[in-house]
Scaffold this motif. Structure first.
Motif, PDB file in Angstrom:
ATOM      1  N   TRP A 104      83.307 -68.749  -9.681  1.00 36.83           N
ATOM      2  CA  TRP A 104      82.918 -67.054  -8.541  1.00 36.83           C
ATOM      3  C   TRP A 104      82.163 -66.507  -9.120  1.00 36.83           C
ATOM      4  O   TRP A 104      82.030 -67.220 -11.045  1.00 36.83           O
ATOM      5  CB  TRP A 104      84.483 -67.706  -9.221  1.00 36.83           C
ATOM      6  CG  TRP A 104      85.346 -66.013  -8.914  1.00 36.83           C
ATOM      7  CD1 TRP A 104      85.340 -65.380  -7.624  1.00 36.83           C
ATOM      8  CD2 TRP A 104      86.058 -65.411  -9.223  1.00 36.83           C
ATOM      9  NE1 TRP A 104      86.241 -64.712  -7.639  1.00 36.83           N
ATOM     10  CE2 TRP A 104      86.752 -64.667  -8.796  1.00 36.83           C
ATOM     11  CE3 TRP A 104      86.942 -66.021 -11.049  1.00 36.83           C
ATOM     12  CZ2 TRP A 104      87.427 -63.412 -10.314  1.00 36.83           C
ATOM     13  CZ3 TRP A 104      87.346 -64.684 -11.222  1.00 36.83           C
ATOM     14  CH2 TRP A 104      88.159 -63.628 -10.655  1.00 36.83           C
ATOM     15  N   ALA A 105      82.161 -65.525  -8.720  1.00 34.75           N
ATOM     16  CA  ALA A 105      81.700 -64.778  -9.371  1.00 34.75           C
ATOM     17  C   ALA A 105      82.310 -64.074 -11.182  1.00 34.75           C
ATOM     18  O   ALA A 105      81.650 -63.327 -12.186  1.00 34.75           O
ATOM     19  CB  ALA A 105      80.907 -62.774  -8.994  1.00 34.75           C
ATOM     20  N   GLY A 106      84.065 -63.488  -9.885  1.00 37.61           N
ATOM     21  CA  GLY A 106      84.785 -62.497 -12.086  1.00 37.61           C
ATOM     22  C   GLY A 106      84.505 -64.175 -12.998  1.00 37.61           C
ATOM     23  O   GLY A 106      84.485 -63.418 -13.345  1.00 37.61           O
ATOM     24  N   ALA A 107      84.043 -65.062 -12.842  1.00 34.39           N
ATOM     25  CA  ALA A 107      84.213 -66.447 -13.692  1.00 34.39           C
ATOM     26  C   ALA A 107      83.222 -66.126 -15.231  1.00 34.39           C
ATOM     27  O   ALA A 107      83.044 -66.218 -15.788  1.00 34.39           O
ATOM     28  CB  ALA A 107      83.967 -67.921 -13.295  1.00 34.39           C
ATOM     29  N   LYS A 108      82.021 -66.033 -13.957  1.00 37.80           N
ATOM     30  CA  LYS A 108      80.367 -65.461 -14.319  1.00 37.80           C
ATOM     31  C   LYS A 108      80.703 -64.324 -15.150  1.00 37.80           C
ATOM     32  O   LYS A 108      80.187 -63.980 -16.633  1.00 37.80           O
ATOM     33  CB  LYS A 108      79.160 -65.562 -13.242  1.00 37.80           C
ATOM     34  CG  LYS A 108      79.278 -66.821 -12.980  1.00 37.80           C
ATOM     35  CD  LYS A 108      78.351 -66.886 -11.499  1.00 37.80           C
ATOM     36  CE  LYS A 108      78.117 -68.040 -11.185  1.00 37.80           C
ATOM     37  NZ  LYS A 108      77.006 -67.895  -9.552  1.00 37.80           N
ATOM     38  N   LEU A 109      80.982 -63.147 -15.241  1.00 35.46           N
ATOM     39  CA  LEU A 109      81.198 -62.312 -15.594  1.00 35.46           C
ATOM     40  C   LEU A 109      82.116 -62.486 -17.079  1.00 35.46           C
ATOM     41  O   LEU A 109      81.359 -62.030 -17.845  1.00 35.46           O
ATOM     42  CB  LEU A 109      82.525 -61.345 -14.476  1.00 35.46           C
ATOM     43  CG  LEU A 109      81.470 -60.676 -13.136  1.00 35.46           C
ATOM     44  CD1 LEU A 109      81.750 -59.923 -12.322  1.00 35.46           C
ATOM     45  CD2 LEU A 109      80.195 -59.998 -13.907  1.00 35.46           C
ATOM     46  N   ILE A 110      82.992 -62.830 -16.895  1.00 33.88           N
ATOM     47  CA  ILE A 110      84.253 -63.034 -17.969  1.00 33.88           C
ATOM     48  C   ILE A 110      83.297 -63.686 -18.758  1.00 33.88           C
ATOM     49  O   ILE A 110      83.548 -63.701 -20.207  1.00 33.88           O
ATOM     50  CB  ILE A 110      85.295 -63.506 -17.622  1.00 33.88           C
ATOM     51  CG1 ILE A 110      85.872 -62.867 -16.048  1.00 33.88           C
ATOM     52  CG2 ILE A 110      86.083 -64.258 -18.563  1.00 33.88           C
ATOM     53  CD1 ILE A 110      87.683 -63.124 -16.193  1.00 33.88           C
TER      54      ILE A 110
ATOM     55  N   ASP B 258      87.116 -47.921  -5.575  1.00 36.76           N
ATOM     56  CA  ASP B 258      86.085 -47.671  -5.609  1.00 36.76           C
ATOM     57  C   ASP B 258      84.718 -47.872  -6.615  1.00 36.76           C
ATOM     58  O   ASP B 258      83.336 -47.600  -6.604  1.00 36.76           O
ATOM     59  CB  ASP B 258      86.384 -45.954  -5.549  1.00 36.76           C
ATOM     60  CG  ASP B 258      87.368 -45.641  -4.754  1.00 36.76           C
ATOM     61  OD1 ASP B 258      87.404 -45.948  -4.162  1.00 36.76           O
ATOM     62  OD2 ASP B 258      88.390 -44.509  -5.231  1.00 36.76           O
ATOM     63  N   TRP B 259      85.271 -48.176  -8.121  1.00 34.60           N
ATOM     64  CA  TRP B 259      84.383 -48.727  -8.805  1.00 34.60           C
ATOM     65  C   TRP B 259      83.442 -49.563  -8.437  1.00 34.60           C
ATOM     66  O   TRP B 259      82.281 -49.764  -8.311  1.00 34.60           O
ATOM     67  CB  TRP B 259      84.769 -48.790 -10.437  1.00 34.60           C
ATOM     68  CG  TRP B 259      85.234 -47.593 -11.183  1.00 34.60           C
ATOM     69  CD1 TRP B 259      85.673 -46.304 -10.796  1.00 34.60           C
ATOM     70  CD2 TRP B 259      86.437 -48.286 -12.264  1.00 34.60           C
ATOM     71  NE1 TRP B 259      86.180 -45.359 -11.429  1.00 34.60           N
ATOM     72  CE2 TRP B 259      86.650 -46.147 -12.431  1.00 34.60           C
ATOM     73  CE3 TRP B 259      86.703 -48.678 -13.248  1.00 34.60           C
ATOM     74  CZ2 TRP B 259      87.193 -46.024 -13.733  1.00 34.60           C
ATOM     75  CZ3 TRP B 259      87.171 -47.536 -14.370  1.00 34.60           C
ATOM     76  CH2 TRP B 259      87.826 -47.263 -14.463  1.00 34.60           C
ATOM     77  N   ALA B 260      84.429 -50.791  -7.393  1.00 35.35           N
ATOM     78  CA  ALA B 260      83.460 -51.674  -7.071  1.00 35.35           C
ATOM     79  C   ALA B 260      82.742 -52.326  -6.264  1.00 35.35           C
ATOM     80  O   ALA B 260      81.684 -52.617  -6.184  1.00 35.35           O
ATOM     81  CB  ALA B 260      85.428 -53.047  -6.881  1.00 35.35           C
ATOM     82  N   VAL B 261      82.939 -50.998  -5.793  1.00 36.59           N
ATOM     83  CA  VAL B 261      82.220 -50.426  -4.157  1.00 36.59           C
ATOM     84  C   VAL B 261      80.801 -49.812  -4.755  1.00 36.59           C
ATOM     85  O   VAL B 261      79.538 -50.331  -4.190  1.00 36.59           O
ATOM     86  CB  VAL B 261      83.148 -49.744  -3.246  1.00 36.59           C
ATOM     87  CG1 VAL B 261      82.401 -48.681  -2.100  1.00 36.59           C
ATOM     88  CG2 VAL B 261      84.390 -50.386  -2.682  1.00 36.59           C
ATOM     89  N   ALA B 262      80.955 -49.237  -5.716  1.00 39.77           N
ATOM     90  CA  ALA B 262      79.631 -48.074  -6.414  1.00 39.77           C
ATOM     91  C   ALA B 262      79.087 -49.098  -6.608  1.00 39.77           C
ATOM     92  O   ALA B 262      77.952 -49.280  -6.719  1.00 39.77           O
ATOM     93  CB  ALA B 262      80.509 -47.113  -7.655  1.00 39.77           C
TER      94      ALA B 262
ATOM     95  N   ALA C  76      81.695 -57.527  -5.993  1.00 41.46           N
ATOM     96  CA  ALA C  76      82.537 -55.856  -5.437  1.00 41.46           C
ATOM     97  C   ALA C  76      84.391 -56.993  -5.376  1.00 41.46           C
ATOM     98  O   ALA C  76      84.984 -56.179  -6.026  1.00 41.46           O
ATOM     99  CB  ALA C  76      82.514 -55.174  -4.201  1.00 41.46           C
ATOM    100  N   PRO C  77      84.551 -58.401  -4.258  1.00 43.31           N
ATOM    101  CA  PRO C  77      85.230 -59.021  -4.925  1.00 43.31           C
ATOM    102  C   PRO C  77      85.741 -59.604  -5.787  1.00 43.31           C
ATOM    103  O   PRO C  77      87.368 -59.001  -6.430  1.00 43.31           O
ATOM    104  CB  PRO C  77      85.088 -59.717  -3.829  1.00 43.31           C
ATOM    105  CG  PRO C  77      84.256 -59.470  -2.679  1.00 43.31           C
ATOM    106  CD  PRO C  77      83.309 -58.417  -3.084  1.00 43.31           C
ATOM    107  N   ALA C  78      84.747 -60.257  -6.224  1.00 45.71           N
ATOM    108  CA  ALA C  78      85.342 -59.925  -7.985  1.00 45.71           C
ATOM    109  C   ALA C  78      86.228 -58.962  -8.618  1.00 45.71           C
ATOM    110  O   ALA C  78      87.165 -59.164  -9.491  1.00 45.71           O
ATOM    111  CB  ALA C  78      84.230 -61.377  -8.509  1.00 45.71           C
ATOM    112  N   VAL C  79      85.591 -58.045  -9.300  1.00 45.09           N
ATOM    113  CA  VAL C  79      85.386 -56.770  -9.484  1.00 45.09           C
ATOM    114  C   VAL C  79      86.757 -56.204  -9.737  1.00 45.09           C
ATOM    115  O   VAL C  79      87.860 -55.982 -10.017  1.00 45.09           O
ATOM    116  CB  VAL C  79      84.464 -55.729  -9.476  1.00 45.09           C
ATOM    117  CG1 VAL C  79      84.634 -54.818 -10.367  1.00 45.09           C
ATOM    118  CG2 VAL C  79      83.168 -56.215 -10.427  1.00 45.09           C
ATOM    119  N   THR C  80      87.235 -56.515  -7.807  1.00 54.53           N
ATOM    120  CA  THR C  80      88.606 -55.970  -8.048  1.00 54.53           C
ATOM    121  C   THR C  80      89.489 -56.677  -8.468  1.00 54.53           C
ATOM    122  O   THR C  80      90.838 -56.674  -8.624  1.00 54.53           O
ATOM    123  CB  THR C  80      88.077 -55.667  -5.517  1.00 54.53           C
ATOM    124  OG1 THR C  80      87.543 -55.121  -5.307  1.00 54.53           O
ATOM    125  CG2 THR C  80      89.345 -54.786  -5.935  1.00 54.53           C
TER     126      THR C  80
END
Length: 278
Positions: free
Chosen positions: A26-32, A159-163, A140-144
């Motif tokens: 998951w992209a969110g896991a990589k960011l964490i 909005d931050w995720a879209v940007a 973007a979905p992971a940041v959301t």
């Protein structure tokens, strides 16, 4: 007649094709994981944490089947700067000290320089691994999803995720456009003006032309991207895709926690003991 090898360009924000366990995370896991490692190296930038993160990057690259061709060519002037930096850092002295006859040379500054250089390389490799194994559309979905707890505070997470997603999408396109502009500039005949003042004016005029062309290209790309987003249902669809961790993500969390925890324990126990003995 020998010809110079073409220099490999930097490949960023473009995932390497393939379906591996690293790509499927998951992209969110990589960011964490990247955020946690960044915090670790910020407070404990020692050799053991750096080596542990480097090991994680190398193993991840092996599992993701990252080819060597994606690595950029290192220019010669960078090696020269690194050698010059190491030489000047050696003059700072510090322990350990090597005695050569009647002269003592301290290598503390050189070791600090090497440690900072290794830290920079590891962090660059960590960011490159995220770029090579993550699709931009998944960011973007992971940041959301990660920012969902901040919504009661009226923080515009969507909005931050879209940007962020639009910035990551536009960056490779702009690099390609600027490369085309630079190649077109090199096709022009060389400057034959013998006067330095005339050459300076011509270079300034060409710089202004390149900046104007770059702004025009960026605006055109932005207009095309806006039309594409509108045709697909608006900017809200960028971050509306379902995104959540799976079982393999928790396994990745556990592995990273064990490796980084072991490195931190060695950093806090082995190095102080060796320093006290010396």
């Amino acid at each position: 007649m020998s010809t110079a090898r073409p220099r490999r360009q930097v490949v960023l924000l473009r995932p390497v094709p393939g379906r591996t366990v690293i790509h499927d995370l998951w992209a969110g896991a990589k960011l964490i994981i990247v955020g946690a490692i960044g915090v670790l190296l910020t407070f404990y930038p020692g050799w053991f944490p750096i080596a542990a993160v480097a090991l994680l990057v190398l193993v991840s690259a092996r599992l993701a089947r990252i080819p060597r061709g994606v690595l950029p060519s290192v220019p010669r002037w960078l090696w020269f700067l690194l050698a010059l930096g190491g030489l000047t850092a050696t003059f700072a002295g510090g322990s350990p000290v090597l005695s050569v006859g009647s002269m003592e040379i301290g290598f503390g500054g050189l070791l600090n320089f090497l440690r900072i250089t290794a830290l920079s390389i590891v962090l660059l490799g960590l960011g490159a691994m995220i770029s090579w194994t993550t699709n931009v559309a998944e960011i973007a979905p992971a940041v959301t999803a990660l920012g969902r707890p901040l919504r009661p505070l009226r923080i515009p997470v969507d909005d931050w995720a879209v940007a962020l997603a639009l910035s990551l999408r536009a960056f490779p396109m702009l690099i390609d456009e600027f490369s085309v502009l630079y190649a077109a500039r090199r096709l022009r005949p060389p400057d034959v003006d013998a006067h330095r003042r005339g050459r300076g004016k011509r270079w300034a005029a060409e710089l202004i032309d390149l900046l104007a062309a770059a702004i025009t290209v960026a605006l055109r790309r932005a207009d095309e991207m806006g039309d594409a987003i509108t045709a697909r249902g608006g900017a809200g669809q960028i971050s509306a895709a379902p995104s959540k961790p799976a079982r393999r993500d928790w396994v990745a969390f556990a592995i990273v926690a064990v490796v980084c925890g072991a490195a931190l324990a060695l950093e806090l126990t082995v190095l102080p003991t060796s320093s006290a003995r010396s």
